[in-house]
Design a protein around this motif. Structure first.
Motif, PDB file in Angstrom:
ATOM      1  N   UNK A 221     -19.775  29.119 -21.404  1.00 13.57           N
ATOM      2  CA  UNK A 221     -18.893  28.061 -20.907  1.00 13.57           C
ATOM      3  C   UNK A 221     -17.423  28.288 -21.247  1.00 13.57           C
ATOM      4  N   UNK A 222     -17.142  28.918 -22.391  1.00 11.68           N
ATOM      5  CA  UNK A 222     -15.755  29.171 -22.780  1.00 11.68           C
ATOM      6  C   UNK A 222     -15.062  30.088 -21.767  1.00 11.68           C
ATOM      7  N   UNK A 226     -11.920  29.186 -19.161  1.00 13.32           N
ATOM      8  CA  UNK A 226     -10.700  29.989 -19.057  1.00 13.32           C
ATOM      9  C   UNK A 226     -10.444  30.399 -17.600  1.00 13.32           C
ATOM     10  N   UNK A 227     -11.492  30.977 -16.984  1.00 15.02           N
ATOM     11  CA  UNK A 227     -11.332  31.436 -15.602  1.00 15.02           C
ATOM     12  C   UNK A 227     -11.039  30.268 -14.677  1.00 15.02           C
ATOM     13  N   UNK A 372     -13.707  18.119 -29.245  1.00 14.99           N
ATOM     14  CA  UNK A 372     -13.651  18.976 -28.067  1.00 14.99           C
ATOM     15  C   UNK A 372     -12.448  19.901 -28.095  1.00 14.99           C
ATOM     16  N   UNK A 373     -11.351  19.429 -28.695  1.00  9.03           N
ATOM     17  CA  UNK A 373     -10.134  20.249 -28.773  1.00  9.03           C
ATOM     18  C   UNK A 373     -10.435  21.572 -29.465  1.00  9.03           C
ATOM     19  N   UNK A 374     -11.252  21.490 -30.506  1.00 11.43           N
ATOM     20  CA  UNK A 374     -11.583  22.688 -31.272  1.00 11.43           C
ATOM     21  C   UNK A 374     -12.266  23.735 -30.405  1.00 11.43           C
ATOM     22  N   UNK A 375     -13.018  23.277 -29.405  1.00 11.34           N
ATOM     23  CA  UNK A 375     -13.734  24.225 -28.558  1.00 11.34           C
ATOM     24  C   UNK A 375     -12.774  25.039 -27.704  1.00 11.34           C
ATOM     25  N   UNK A 376     -11.702  24.382 -27.226  1.00 11.47           N
ATOM     26  CA  UNK A 376     -10.790  25.110 -26.333  1.00 11.47           C
ATOM     27  C   UNK A 376      -9.635  25.773 -27.083  1.00 11.47           C
TER      28      UNK A 376
END
Ligand code: ASP
Length: 413
Positions: A221-222, A226-227, A372-376
């Protein structure tokens, strides 16, 4: 040998180390010792400690930067017609950018298939759908102090803009107050800088925890996120902007891109709109031939308030985070995202990584977890380079369109 790593490198290294640690811990995740002390204590403390620190700075940052921003645009009244045209252009293209991000995000579905909802966060509550009129009414604070204390972002923004506008009308009479608020702004930017020093540890904790809990499936998912952001940014740049340029501005899009490319490269490599401001201004005046009176108003104003790339990121990131946490967004949530991302991008400072901190404001309004911020965050610098490039391109397109609408003769050959 001692080498000094930049913060960005450290954050990225933390992301990679976090993935490696998480994947190494994953097979042992059911061991009571590992889960109790490593995952739920160390990773959890690092990650959530960082998130709490970010939350601490968001409210002062939004408040001060908007007051100061609004207090600084005395020229809007003076420039009248141009000011209104510019504001309409900036606001409508930003809203278009978020809508594009929401449609695109729902097609790409970056966070579908991996639900962290059951494990990472147990009590996710998403805002109940509200009638549209209530959303509008709710933007007007009946008690600004309460709005600040409760972190009601939309209300804080409305109040901050009114305070800023009043300060600019009062002029000389409130110079001391204006100074104080400007210092408050400098202070909150410093706080952000200090909090960002612990970002590598926070990202390490958050990413380790994610990968230790979910294993390798968490990386897909990361990448999709990005894409997804990059594709939507390009669509916005090539279709929305160039369409407006060709149809409204009657300026050849290819010539525009060729002329503006060097400034785009400055924005891309620095990930900072402010850093690209001098180059942008010079390019508009010297390469395009836009008058000083128009460009020295539209470019600095756009540099601070017009950040379509940031708005796109916030839209896609919100969908990504909602999907990751298994939260279904309602129509009212989407309207909230459009409004808040537009406003959040206005309040974003033109420095690297500012947009992802303001994402916290959008998440709060929609009722999604700040974690969620940490994930991105781990891959944010890469996203930032692309979105900053789009942020400043919007200002340049607006400048050309307004200059032509005012009958100026530009260099077009
Ligand atoms: N880096 C962006 C800019 O300067 C702001 C952001 O983080 O979105 O335009």
């Amino acid at each position: 040998m001692k080498t000094k790593m930049s913060l960005t490198t450290k954050i990225f290294a933390a992301l990679v180390l976090g993935i490696i640690t998480g994947l190494a811990v994953y097979p042992m995740k059911d061991n009571p010792f590992i889960s109790k002390y490593l995952i739920d204590f160390i990773f959890n403390f690092l990650g959530n400690g960082f998130i709490r620190a970010i939350r601490m700075v968001v409210i002062p940052l939004v408040f001060f930067s908007l007051v100061v921003g609004a207090a600084g645009i005395e020229d809007v009244a003076k420039l009248g017609r141009i000011g209104i045209k510019t504001l309409i252009f900036y606001l409508s293209t930003t809203a278009m950018a978020v809508i594009l991000a929401l449609v695109g995000g729902n097609i790409i579905n970056p966070g579908k298939g991996v639900s962290l909802g059951t494990v990472a966060v147990s009590n996710v509550t998403v805002g109940q759908p509200k009638p549209f009129v209530d959303i509008l009414l709710n933007m007007i604070p009946i008690n600004p102090v309460e709005a600040l204390a409760n972190g009601n972002m939309l209300q804080i923004i409305v109040f901050a803009i009114l305070v800023g506008v009043s300060l600019s009308i009062l002029g000389e009479r409130t110079l001391g107050m204006k100074r104080l608020l400007e210092e408050g702004n400098a202070l909150s930017l410093k706080l952000v800088e200090i909090v960002m020093l612990i970002a590598p540890y926070g990202v390490y904790g958050l990413i380790s925890k994610t990968f230790a809990t979910f294993g390798f499936v968490a990386i897909i998912p990361l990448f999709k996120y990005f894409l997804g952001v990059v594709v939507i940014l390009f669509i916005h740049c090539l279709i929305t902007y160039q369409g407006i340029l060709a149809i409204v501005g009657r300026y050849n899009p290819l010539r525009f891109l060729k002329r503006f490319a060097p400034t785009m490269m400055v924005a891309f490599s620095t990930a900072s709109s402010s850093a690209a401001l001098p180059s942008s201004l010079k390019c508009m005046q010297e390469t395009f031939g836009v008058s000083k009176s128009i460009s020295s108003f539209t470019i600095p104003l756009g540099n601070t308030i017009n950040m379509d790339g940031t708005a796109v990121m916030q839209g896609v990131a919100t969908i990504f985070i909602a999907q990751i946490y298994g939260v279904d967004l309602s129509m009212a949530n989407y309207i909230t995202i459009i409004l808040t991302s537009t406003l959040a991008s206005i309040g974003t400072a033109g420095v690297p990584g500012a947009g992802v901190i303001m994402l916290g404001m959008v998440l709060t309004e929609v009722g999604l977890p700040m974690e969620g911020i940490g994930l991105v965050m781990g891959i944010d610098r890469f996203v930032d380079m692309f979105r900053t490039m789009i942020n400043i391109t919007g200002d340049a397109v607006c400048t050309v369109v307004i200059s032509k609408s005012e009958g100026e003769k530009l260099q077009e050959a």
